[in-house]
Design a protein around this motif. Structure first.
Motif, PDB file in Angstrom:
ATOM      1  N   ASP A  37       0.801  -1.334   0.010  1.00  0.00           N
ATOM      2  CA  ASP A  37      -0.025   0.040  -0.093  1.00  0.00           C
ATOM      3  C   ASP A  37       0.880   1.236   0.089  1.00  0.00           C
ATOM      4  OD1 ASP A  37      -3.088   0.874   0.822  1.00  0.00           O
ATOM      5  OD2 ASP A  37      -1.704   2.267   1.462  1.00  0.00           O
TER       6      ASP A  37
ATOM      7  N   PRO B   9      -6.137   3.573   3.695  1.00  0.00           N
ATOM      8  CA  PRO B   9      -7.155   3.066   3.113  1.00  0.00           C
ATOM      9  C   PRO B   9      -8.493   2.830   3.701  1.00  0.00           C
ATOM     10  CG  PRO B   9      -5.328   1.508   3.505  1.00  0.00           C
ATOM     11  CD  PRO B   9      -5.036   2.730   3.835  1.00  0.00           C
ATOM     12  N   VAL B  10      -9.418   2.636   3.199  1.00  0.00           N
ATOM     13  CA  VAL B  10     -10.596   2.242   4.078  1.00  0.00           C
ATOM     14  C   VAL B  10     -10.938   0.653   4.389  1.00  0.00           C
ATOM     15  CG1 VAL B  10     -13.349   2.337   4.280  1.00  0.00           C
ATOM     16  CG2 VAL B  10     -11.984   4.314   3.288  1.00  0.00           C
ATOM     17  N   PHE B  11     -10.589   0.080   3.243  1.00  0.00           N
ATOM     18  CA  PHE B  11     -10.632  -1.473   3.361  1.00  0.00           C
ATOM     19  C   PHE B  11      -9.383  -1.894   2.714  1.00  0.00           C
ATOM     20  CE2 PHE B  11     -15.097   0.302   2.667  1.00  0.00           C
ATOM     21  CZ  PHE B  11     -15.824  -0.305   3.452  1.00  0.00           C
ATOM     22  N   THR B  12      -8.827  -2.916   3.590  1.00  0.00           N
ATOM     23  CA  THR B  12      -7.533  -3.675   3.230  1.00  0.00           C
ATOM     24  C   THR B  12      -8.115  -5.165   2.882  1.00  0.00           C
ATOM     25  OG1 THR B  12      -5.974  -2.241   4.311  1.00  0.00           O
ATOM     26  CG2 THR B  12      -5.305  -4.341   3.787  1.00  0.00           C
ATOM     27  N   ARG B 324      -8.181   1.574  -5.374  1.00  0.00           N
ATOM     28  CA  ARG B 324      -7.669   2.400  -4.119  1.00  0.00           C
ATOM     29  C   ARG B 324      -8.283   3.812  -4.113  1.00  0.00           C
ATOM     30  NH1 ARG B 324      -4.474   5.083  -0.722  1.00  0.00           N
ATOM     31  NH2 ARG B 324      -3.698   3.940   1.059  1.00  0.00           N
ATOM     32  N   ARG B 326     -10.565   5.363  -5.854  1.00  0.00           N
ATOM     33  CA  ARG B 326     -11.935   5.661  -6.046  1.00  0.00           C
ATOM     34  C   ARG B 326     -12.683   5.375  -4.672  1.00  0.00           C
ATOM     35  NH1 ARG B 326     -13.008   6.895 -11.583  1.00  0.00           N
ATOM     36  NH2 ARG B 326     -15.096   6.608 -11.375  1.00  0.00           N
ATOM     37  N   TYR B 327     -12.310   4.155  -4.000  1.00  0.00           N
ATOM     38  CA  TYR B 327     -12.921   3.605  -3.075  1.00  0.00           C
ATOM     39  C   TYR B 327     -12.189   3.247  -1.718  1.00  0.00           C
ATOM     40  CZ  TYR B 327     -15.299   2.925  -7.282  1.00  0.00           C
ATOM     41  OH  TYR B 327     -16.091   3.075  -8.838  1.00  0.00           O
ATOM     42  N   VAL B 329     -10.127   1.107  -1.325  1.00  0.00           N
ATOM     43  CA  VAL B 329     -10.045  -0.228  -1.219  1.00  0.00           C
ATOM     44  C   VAL B 329      -8.630  -0.874  -1.715  1.00  0.00           C
ATOM     45  CG1 VAL B 329     -11.011  -2.687  -1.725  1.00  0.00           C
ATOM     46  CG2 VAL B 329     -12.258  -0.816  -1.524  1.00  0.00           C
ATOM     47  N   VAL B 330      -7.960  -1.712  -0.656  1.00  0.00           N
ATOM     48  CA  VAL B 330      -6.745  -2.153  -1.233  1.00  0.00           C
ATOM     49  C   VAL B 330      -6.998  -3.543  -1.648  1.00  0.00           C
ATOM     50  CG1 VAL B 330      -4.277  -2.518  -0.764  1.00  0.00           C
ATOM     51  CG2 VAL B 330      -5.663  -0.569   0.181  1.00  0.00           C
ATOM     52  N   LEU B 331      -6.364  -4.074  -2.918  1.00  0.00           N
ATOM     53  CA  LEU B 331      -6.552  -5.457  -3.215  1.00  0.00           C
ATOM     54  C   LEU B 331      -5.054  -5.884  -3.516  1.00  0.00           C
ATOM     55  CD1 LEU B 331      -9.511  -5.430  -5.565  1.00  0.00           C
ATOM     56  CD2 LEU B 331      -9.493  -5.901  -3.186  1.00  0.00           C
ATOM     57  N   ALA B 363     -16.025  -2.226  -5.614  1.00  0.00           N
ATOM     58  CA  ALA B 363     -14.740  -1.353  -5.816  1.00  0.00           C
ATOM     59  C   ALA B 363     -14.021  -1.996  -7.170  1.00  0.00           C
ATOM     60  CB  ALA B 363     -13.762  -1.729  -4.743  1.00  0.00           C
TER      61      ALA B 363
ATOM     62  N   GLN C 353     -17.726   6.671   4.809  1.00  0.00           N
ATOM     63  CA  GLN C 353     -16.798   6.669   3.651  1.00  0.00           C
ATOM     64  C   GLN C 353     -17.790   5.854   2.701  1.00  0.00           C
ATOM     65  OE1 GLN C 353     -13.508   7.387   3.111  1.00  0.00           O
ATOM     66  NE2 GLN C 353     -12.678   7.492   5.177  1.00  0.00           N
ATOM     67  N   LEU C 355     -18.418   3.534   0.546  1.00  0.00           N
ATOM     68  CA  LEU C 355     -18.629   2.218   0.169  1.00  0.00           C
ATOM     69  C   LEU C 355     -19.347   1.711   1.341  1.00  0.00           C
ATOM     70  CD1 LEU C 355     -17.734   1.339  -2.480  1.00  0.00           C
ATOM     71  CD2 LEU C 355     -15.956  -0.074  -1.373  1.00  0.00           C
TER      72      LEU C 355
END
Lengths: 391, 391, 391, 391
Positions: A37, B9-12, B324, B326-327, B329-331, B363, C353, C355
């Motif tokens: 990240d 990030p908001v969601f990892t 990441r 836009r939302y 979210v980390v993938l 996402a 947030q 999402l």
């Protein structure tokens, strides 16, 4: 009252693992980010950059993902090849213990040893190098922790530099608690970690590497690559845009940043001063209690750990057990040859505050008394206080 | 709105390092004890004993002080000597990557490979062993994470056992998220860690060792000793009355205990079920969105990570960057040969909760749309929900 | 799978207490200092000074040591004496509920009420004040949380100011999530707290007080003194060199500072934008799912909480129970007259947030389906995403 | 070296706010749940049930959402109506300070006072009650903290019970550090909190209420309802299936549970013993240093705080400033009439460990010396140690 072994201790005054700063504990609890990240990559680079001002190596510091025992082994096997001749300067258990790693490549090891309560004389190093002009690497343990002794790293560094060898220094338990850096001591490969005077838990190694050391490692076909022991793999990992060889220890990095921020906010000189004062107060108290420090001369007693010679007739393990059971204080034993012969009081990170010397003296004195070796604890406390007040 | 790279990030939703359980973060923040303090020694033994019921190895689990890449290297170099013949079962980047470690001793490596979106057929293993009766070690990566595929470890284990070879299994990213243990899969050396499905940060390895594996390592003159890579050094370290070879990672151990306690309180079956359901919901949503999973057959798609094949014409790195930005979210990307060809959604530990599949689908779908590859996100969400509701 | 009531929820999307920022949780865990320690006194002043730029009151913000229900009661009984005439603007359960506190002193309460899904018209306030020129205090609830409606505070403030009355505003659940401050809305006594959009746990009140409000309270013989309900006692407590009337909530103050630092680092406009976008996305999704919001007009729907009208035939308590049991999502019910008639989705602090709107929509839609009121969750997710992408 | 006012102190040895247990800090950092989430409701009930065994009141303990100053005011205004006659037992600043709250309803206050370094004689209470048979409520401060004196609560309770009045006791700074509970002292309304000997931050009140006290409050038309000051509102709030009158302080509740768990795990008797021993050691050290405790007789000196009489010619504020600047130790001043006349050393919660007495003695002695009032610190440390060793 007695503290049971299962009770949490009240004071952890050890030589590592040390009590961690509360801010470091909160740092460890920070949200765990994915290593790729960008926010974490930026953190990793930022941590390295902050360390650069502390390590003062020619190139950016390197973090290895394991406590400094990894760093020491990695340093040895990365820097030293079979064609090397290593002068290992032995002043204690840890410097002696470096030899097998240094020898793993097949290099020849030349030893310059002193008794484990003495330190290395720079002039002796010069003589040893004159006798063996083929020495390519000199290894020193700055603070041989099991002895509580500080070798004159800058003076030895100057000798090594004049000779042209590479200077590999274990500064694990001195760095952050006293002045030691790659620049001022001409160190080519400085090995340390955050788990002593920076007040972090064990889990990371910090390396300072000179340009010559990088060149030597890169030219060494035996240097580990694609291995936990590789330093080479991590050369560029500090850059936010470069990959990690493998997953770094995210939480430990977060904790380290908290420790660095504390250190920088307090100021290095102030941090070192309180380590030194705590140790001085401790030594004064011991003397007043009729106890001897392990180092042959106080001038090279460590500011980050005080080794107390075990009085005759005292079982050192029992002594520490009493210290814990009666007062909730945890101290460190010796190691190897010094095991049983001394007890160590750590002055590292959050416990490098002068009044902890009084805590340690009281506990140690009380336990000695309980074991039949009565000492004047009051004199110890008063002597420590006098030093603190003058400090 | 856009999330800057420096924003948290908001969601990892990655495949590791994963988001850690809050209770684990608090565990990491526990008071750091001296490693030889009896309270910590008791903790270390207690953690090992709790792990024993999870790993189900013949002997007590071993903790190594580094994330599982250390464990894999250590396993390879400890177990495999120059006289060994290793059958390396290759179904992806990680299993392929094991070979250099396996070969370090000079052992011969025999490879049985399948395409990286397939899994190993136990019958093929039987044939390979019949062809090479001299194979002494078989190595498998249970969940080849860069492919999101699960090899039939128990069936292969039975074949290996029948042959009489030792079975070395990388279960790093499956352990704790699905059923896999040394007993049920006849594993001689199981390598895993807390930093995937147990929801800890990276920093430790967990090993499950059979009696035969201990015997083999002890008989192997090349097995590391006095090294970070040594498994042998740690055999008895779990016992509260035995020394540590070197300082363990105290904070990571504390975090691990918190993770284990969560796992045991929830119950293994429940934990596995939510991993599996999250992955099923994710796959159903992908299908409804017209996206393909990487595994050739859903029957061996991982319950702990879903690999999504990159649609033609899409730059996978840009896709994740959009996800990441836009939302929040980390993938995870692919690795090695799968890099650029797939995106991975982790379902590990705290994010193995079905509704996170909807987060990931939304996402991913939104980012694909932004890149010109519109998909029906609504259909994806609905399909995922249907699976969740049926789950 | 089902989440048991004793299981921790996965997503807390409530209107308060809200999920706290991780950095706030770490702030709460900071070392507890003695309240008269100079380091804590400096912290208290620094926190107040940071708040000053957010509250924008004429005088320094005041912290009270209890969640905002204390602040509202304290404001009412401190500001309002028996000779006052209070115009209470009632647009929901919370504004209605303010009346008993306002009336405690014996003051006359004049009520201007609208249906609980409407908001107060500034022109109506002007008319009410024209009809009762003796009104001395006007009370408004900016965001009547049980309705999810936002009153036009700045416009009403201008009317009140023109009249010359004091303007008392409950901005508890709007402050920090949208623009509202004492200056721009001519508020004399602004009551809010950190436990909504700032992402802290409940435990503190923040007050913004005008010079006129201080004068009025000081002149009010009924204003509490030497009481938990006293505002007057705390006037100077923010100064590092002034005493506290009683012990402040040290840990909550530490947590608040962490929240403020997050807010300032992100920037108010960005924070507000993500609250607003999350709510917009949520409303779009609801509409696409055929569900109605409670507010009569979307123009005054709150950016920090979305109230969803309960479909006919649905038991609202059962609906939320299903949302939690099936998906691990916690939503808020209505209160008082709105109880059972609506469900509220919070967009406050860390869950503001975009999402999270999809998470809420999916869970709500899924639960409705389970209760026999099928909705098109896919359409909801797609509509929300479209708004997010346009946002 | 000197500690700057902005530096964090090293030792907080105060009488509240006290240093919190590390486990409590981690408890405060637990995930913040919605107050109506069943998992939190269960927590709230469980915490109350655990407290029941500690408070030993006839009915379930009540938690109020503010530090005990709220509890004391709430107790006074809830229990006491205008027809009551209150015997206020005054032995210090805090008991004296209770009178205005007790009088708020219009009740008559009868005072039985002793010098602030003495304690109340149960026989005098009996005489006072005989003289005023119309007394309906007797109020006592068990530990008048600004004096460091412990009133004989059980003996006085027996007298009050015989008389038939209700017994209201402030046990804020004694509860959890010594034996005091509603049952053994016949207390009808026990007011305490977690922020002293339980080692939590300030923010909550704990009440133990007898059946008679509930009946009295319910019959009191002046008892607050729908107010932060209401006790009545909270009667059933402990039940998981009952609503909260307003939002409880979620994080503080989580911290409290951690504190209770520590207390129960250690065992009440052990906890009390270490408080008592720490105080005894402290007093012995003071005596050896020629310093006087404030209490007229050591027999009623508090086990949770030691008040040291300020030597003639010493400026007490300067003394504490020196203690902090020179040694990083924070002590408490007196309050009101005792301000300037004494310094208080807290032995509460985590600092109620005997060796902290030595820390305090050393710091106090050192600072006195710096101010020209030299004392024999060594004798103090030795005397404290002797007590500890005998303890």
């Amino acid at each position: 009252m007695r503290y049971a072994p299962s009770d949490l201790p009240v004071f952890t005054l050890t030589t590592g693992p040390v009590d961690a700063y509360p801010a470091v504990l909160r740092g460890l609890a920070a949200t765990v980010l994915y290593d790729y990240d960008p926010a974490f990559q930026a953190t990793y680079q930022r941590v390295t950059e902050k360390l650069a001002g502390m390590v003062k190596s020619e190139t950016m510091p390197v973090l290895l993902q394991g406590e400094p025992v990894l760093g020491l082994e990695a340093a040895a096997v990365s820097l030293i090849g079979r064609d090397d001749v290593v002068l290992n300067l032995v002043s204690g258990v840890y410097s002696k213990g470096f030899a097998p790693w240094a020898a793993r490549s097949g290099a020849e090891i030349v030893e310059l040893a002193v008794p484990y309560n003495e330190v290395i004389d720079p002039a002796a190093v010069a003589r040893a190098l004159a006798a063996r002009p083929d020495v390519t690497v000199v290894a020193l343990c700055h603070h041989d922790t099991p002895s509580g002794t500080i070798n004159p790293v800058a003076e030895i560094g100057a000798v090594v530099k004049a000779h042209g060898a590479l200077f590999l220094v274990d500064a694990v338990s001195s760095f952050g608690g006293m002045k030691v850096d790659a620049e001022s001591a001409a160190i080519d490969l400085l090995v340390t970690g955050p788990n002593k005077c920076l007040g972090c838990p064990p889990g990371l190694t910090i390396l300072g590497v000179s340009n010559r050391a990088w060149a030597k490692m890169k030219a060494n076909p035996q240097a580990p690559r694609a291995s936990i022991l590789s330093i080479l793999d991590w050369e560029d990992a500090w850059r936010a845009d470069q990959p990690f060889p493998f997953t770094p220890s995210v939480a430990e990095i977060n904790g380290l940043e908290a420790a660095i921020d504390l250190y920088l906010a307090e100021g290095a000189e102030k941090v070192w001063a309180r380590h030194a004062l705590t140790a001085r107060a401790c030594r004064a108290g011991l003397k007043a209690m009729g106890l001897a420090i392990w180092p042959a001369d106080e001038s090279f007693a460590s500011p980050t750990a005080t080794a107390v010679r075990t009085p005759d007739g005292i079982d050192e393990a029992e002594l520490r057990a009493q210290v814990r059971a009666r007062y909730g204080v945890v101290l460190s034993s010796g190691r190897g040859e010094t095991l049983g012969r001394l007890t160590r009081i750590g002055h590292m990170g959050p416990t490098a505050q002068p009044l902890y010397a009084v805590v340690a003296l009281t506990a140690l004195g009380g336990a000695l008394g309980a074991l039949g070796h009565g000492v004047d604890v009051g004199a110890g406390a008063a002597a420590a206080l006098a030093v603190i007040d003058a400090g």
